[in-house]
Motif scaffolding. Structure first.
Motif, PDB file in Angstrom:
ATOM      1  N   VAL A 209      33.326  53.554  40.763  1.00 53.05           N
ATOM      2  CA  VAL A 209      34.210  52.622  40.743  1.00 53.05           C
ATOM      3  C   VAL A 209      35.618  52.734  40.221  1.00 53.05           C
ATOM      4  O   VAL A 209      35.177  52.588  38.863  1.00 53.05           O
TER       5      VAL A 209
ATOM      6  N   ASN B 171      38.267  50.914  39.722  1.00 50.99           N
ATOM      7  CA  ASN B 171      38.854  49.643  39.175  1.00 50.99           C
ATOM      8  C   ASN B 171      37.742  48.570  38.883  1.00 50.99           C
ATOM      9  O   ASN B 171      38.063  47.586  39.179  1.00 50.99           O
ATOM     10  N   GLN B 172      36.738  48.956  37.975  1.00 49.54           N
ATOM     11  CA  GLN B 172      35.737  47.955  37.744  1.00 49.54           C
ATOM     12  C   GLN B 172      36.080  47.186  36.389  1.00 49.54           C
ATOM     13  O   GLN B 172      36.603  47.912  35.364  1.00 49.54           O
TER      14      GLN B 172
ATOM     15  N   THR C 151      27.989  37.905  42.254  1.00 50.47           N
ATOM     16  CA  THR C 151      29.318  37.815  41.504  1.00 50.47           C
ATOM     17  C   THR C 151      29.771  36.217  41.322  1.00 50.47           C
ATOM     18  O   THR C 151      30.468  36.002  40.389  1.00 50.47           O
TER      19      THR C 151
ATOM     20  N   GLN D 283      34.922  38.303  38.013  1.00 50.10           N
ATOM     21  CA  GLN D 283      35.301  39.672  38.332  1.00 50.10           C
ATOM     22  C   GLN D 283      33.912  40.185  39.081  1.00 50.10           C
ATOM     23  O   GLN D 283      32.878  39.800  38.809  1.00 50.10           O
ATOM     24  N   ASN D 284      34.173  41.166  40.024  1.00 51.37           N
ATOM     25  CA  ASN D 284      33.091  41.679  40.806  1.00 51.37           C
ATOM     26  C   ASN D 284      32.164  42.647  40.007  1.00 51.37           C
ATOM     27  O   ASN D 284      32.631  43.279  39.014  1.00 51.37           O
TER      28      ASN D 284
ATOM     29  N   PHE E 177      29.461  45.851  39.419  1.00 50.79           N
ATOM     30  CA  PHE E 177      29.602  47.296  40.213  1.00 50.79           C
ATOM     31  C   PHE E 177      29.247  47.403  41.605  1.00 50.79           C
ATOM     32  O   PHE E 177      30.121  47.940  42.335  1.00 50.79           O
TER      33      PHE E 177
ATOM     34  N   ASP F 185      28.953  44.941  43.890  1.00 47.11           N
ATOM     35  CA  ASP F 185      29.853  44.232  44.830  1.00 47.11           C
ATOM     36  C   ASP F 185      31.098  45.174  45.094  1.00 47.11           C
ATOM     37  O   ASP F 185      31.599  45.393  46.376  1.00 47.11           O
ATOM     38  N   ASN F 186      31.521  46.027  44.043  1.00 50.05           N
ATOM     39  CA  ASN F 186      32.721  46.879  44.206  1.00 50.05           C
ATOM     40  C   ASN F 186      32.551  47.952  45.084  1.00 50.05           C
ATOM     41  O   ASN F 186      33.339  48.323  45.612  1.00 50.05           O
TER      42      ASN F 186
END
Ligand code: 5HQ
Length: 328
Positions: A100, A102-103, A130, A140-141, A143, A145-146
């Motif tokens: 990911v 943009n984690q 989340t 923030q999401n 990992f 969820d992203n």
């Protein structure tokens, strides 16, 4: 897309530790995957040196892809009373072969003594929903969820083992990882957890007793925490078992092996073998053992932690909002 990563138990299966990489060039840390929470936080260079005892720390200034999430902070307290807090970076995170870019990586500035005194654990990776992420002002999401939209199936599986390496798989169900059928049960994620209701239980070879037990599947909790009445019914079958307030739970003679504990999942069952109920010896003579099944008093729901999960192959299916349990 799909991926797999190995997860290793600490002594007595107290927690399971899994490698992840953060930043550019990659910084390799080993963290506790926790389906009972939803923050990805790590030990960091922003902590006081006195709070770090052997852990590997994330250094955002050594990552060309890190970006501070301006004005964001986080703070979390777990059921065992441990806690941590800090600020937030966006950086690339890789688990197995899954990345990911943009984690949200929550860098610790403070951690409680339980984490400082746990030298092999560099942080937690939340696999809960989340909705319970603690980052303020904007949650923030996780990992998962992203990454989930890019997975072949919006699910991950946990295959934790007793005293041996297991795995977390993302995006697929490995038919070689389990035997028999998967028992499916609907998930209630209204509290941000993988919540479900077990219809009842049995002790050893005894008859199944209908008794709804509502709880969560939580890889980040060591034991199986159930209603007081169920726990006392179980320990009633063990000669010499007693609730020991000094130890903070039921203790019993380490031998003979205690009876199995069975709990229902929809119209299927999960068996916790008696030899997995003896969690750990409480004395050097190894005469008495602390039980792996204990009361859920004060929590508000039961917790199907590692003692329950390591008996099974468990599917955390976000697409179908259901949990799958299978023997292995
Ligand atoms: N259920 C979440 C969780 C996981 C780990 C820990 C922990 C404390 C010390 C080392 O690890 N606490 C809580």
């Amino acid at each position: 897309d799909f991926g797999s990563v190995s997860t290793d138990p600490e002594k007595h299966d107290v927690e399971y530790l899994t490698p992840i990489s953060i930043g550019t060039p990659p910084q390799d840390l080993i963290v506790d995957f926790d389906t009972g929470s939803s923050d990805l936080w790590v030990f960091s260079t922003e902590m006081a040196a006195s709070d770090i005892k052997g852990q590997t720390v994330y250094d955002p200034s050594n990552s060309s892809t890190s970006q501070i999430l301006q004005g964001s902070t986080w703070e979390i307290t777990y059921g065992d009373g441990s806690s941590s807090s800090g600020d937030v970076y966006i950086d690339t995170v890789t688990i197995g072969n899954l990345t990911v870019p943009n984690q949200a990586v929550e860098a610790a500035k403070k951690v409680s003594s339980e984490f400082t005194e746990d030298p092999n654990n560099d942080g937690l990776l939340g696999l809960g929903f989340t909705s319970i992420n603690t980052v303020q002002p904007t949650p923030q999401n996780t990992f998962f969820d992203n990454i989930k939209e890019s997975l072949d199936a919006r699910l991950f599986t946990a295959d934790l083992k007793h005293g041996a390496p297991g795995s977390y798989n993302f995006g697929y169900i490995d038919p070689a990882a389990y035997i028999g059928n998967i028992s499916w049960t609907p998930v209630d994620n209204s509290q941000g957890f993988w919540g479900f209701t077990s219809p009842g239980y049995a002790v050893g070879t005894g008859a199944f007793r209908n008794h709804s037990m509502t709880g969560i599947a939580d890889t980040g909790t060591t034991l199986l925490l159930l209603p007081k009445s169920v726990v006392s019914a179980y320990y009633k079958e063990i000669q010499g078992a007693e609730y020991d307030s000094d130890q903070g739970g039921y203790v019993f003679p380490c031998s003979p092996t205690p009876p199995d504990f069975v709990f229902g999942v929809n119209n299927g069952i999960v068996t916790v073998p008696g030899d997995m109920v003896s969690y750990a010896p409480v004395d050097t003579a190894n005469q008495n053992c602390f039980g792996g099944i204990q009361r859920d008093t004060g929590i508000g729901f039961s917790i199907f932690g590692d003692v329950a999960l390591k008996t099974s192959f468990v599917v955390f299916d976000a697409g179908g909002l259901q949990l799958g349990w299978a023997a292995k």
